[in-house]
Write a protein that holds these residues in place. Structure first.
Motif, short mmCIF file in Angstrom:
data_model
loop_
_atom_site.label_atom_id
_atom_site.label_comp_id
_atom_site.label_asym_id
_atom_site.label_seq_id
_atom_site.Cartn_x
_atom_site.Cartn_y
_atom_site.Cartn_z
N PHE A 147 -1.48 5.75 -1.46
CA PHE A 147 -0.42 6.55 -1.86
C PHE A 147 0.94 4.71 -2.52
O PHE A 147 1.24 4.99 -3.93
CB PHE A 147 0.84 7.00 -0.58
N GLN A 201 1.18 3.99 -6.93
CA GLN A 201 2.75 4.00 -7.09
C GLN A 201 3.09 2.65 -7.28
O GLN A 201 4.56 2.58 -7.95
CB GLN A 201 3.96 4.09 -5.71
N GLU A 247 -4.35 7.40 3.70
CA GLU A 247 -3.84 8.26 2.69
C GLU A 247 -2.27 6.70 2.48
O GLU A 247 -2.17 6.31 1.06
CB GLU A 247 -3.74 9.00 2.65
N SER A 248 -2.00 6.59 3.53
CA SER A 248 0.07 6.27 2.85
C SER A 248 -0.61 4.65 2.46
O SER A 248 0.42 4.61 1.36
CB SER A 248 0.30 6.19 4.24
N TYR A 282 8.36 9.34 -0.46
CA TYR A 282 9.29 9.27 -1.58
C TYR A 282 10.79 9.46 -0.55
O TYR A 282 11.44 9.32 -1.56
CB TYR A 282 8.71 10.36 -2.55
N GLU A 283 10.57 9.86 -0.04
CA GLU A 283 12.06 9.62 0.93
C GLU A 283 12.77 8.76 0.45
O GLU A 283 13.93 8.54 1.06
CB GLU A 283 11.68 10.99 1.72
N THR A 337 1.73 12.75 3.45
CA THR A 337 2.51 11.36 2.53
C THR A 337 3.09 10.99 1.44
O THR A 337 3.86 10.46 1.64
CB THR A 337 0.53 11.05 1.76
N GLU A 338 3.33 12.60 1.09
CA GLU A 338 4.88 13.07 0.04
C GLU A 338 6.10 12.31 0.55
O GLU A 338 7.08 12.04 0.32
CB GLU A 338 4.30 14.11 -0.70
N LYS A 339 5.97 12.11 1.89
CA LYS A 339 7.02 12.25 2.80
C LYS A 339 7.40 10.36 2.59
O LYS A 339 9.07 11.01 2.53
CB LYS A 339 6.84 12.20 4.36
#
Length: 113
Positions: A19, A23, A15-16, A110-111, A106-108
């Motif tokens: 992602f 992007q 998934e990463s 963004y950090e 996975t949204e981590k």
């Protein structure tokens, strides 16, 4: 460039990668189970994550439980365990320069973008 420490058998790891492709961000993959990570490599990852060694270990994994579950290890011993048994390393690790995250969820990622 972003680096993903990847295990192809892990859905979160896959998934990463998806992602990053969504992007449009360039990345490289390190299949850490095959990469022969050194103690220095693990220490650099820990520094970027700002983690203690035990925080990077999959402590619920049967390998950890069976091999180290009843033993108290020093930080150096935990690092050596990850070098000897890379399967114990939490995944996926996404690194961008001096920072890194465990991409769960996975949204981590963004950090650190």
């Amino acid at each position: 460039m972003i680096t993903i420490y990847h295990n192809p058998r892990c859905s979160k790891s896959r998934e990463s990668i998806a992602f990053m492709e969504q992007q449009g961000v360039a990345y490289k993959i390190i299949k850490y189970l095959d990469a022969d990570l050194t103690e220095t490599d693990v220490k650099k990852i820990l520094q970027k994550l700002d983690y203690s060694p035990i925080e990077l270990v999959r402590t619920k994994d049967s390998l950890w439980q069976d091999t180290f579950g009843d033993v108290t290890l020093s930080d150096e011993q935990v690092i050596q365990a990850m070098v000897d048994y890379p399967k114990l390393i939490e995944r996926p690790i996404v690194v961008n320069g001096p920072k890194a995250v465990i991409a769960r969820p996975t949204e981590k990622i963004y950090e650190i973008l």
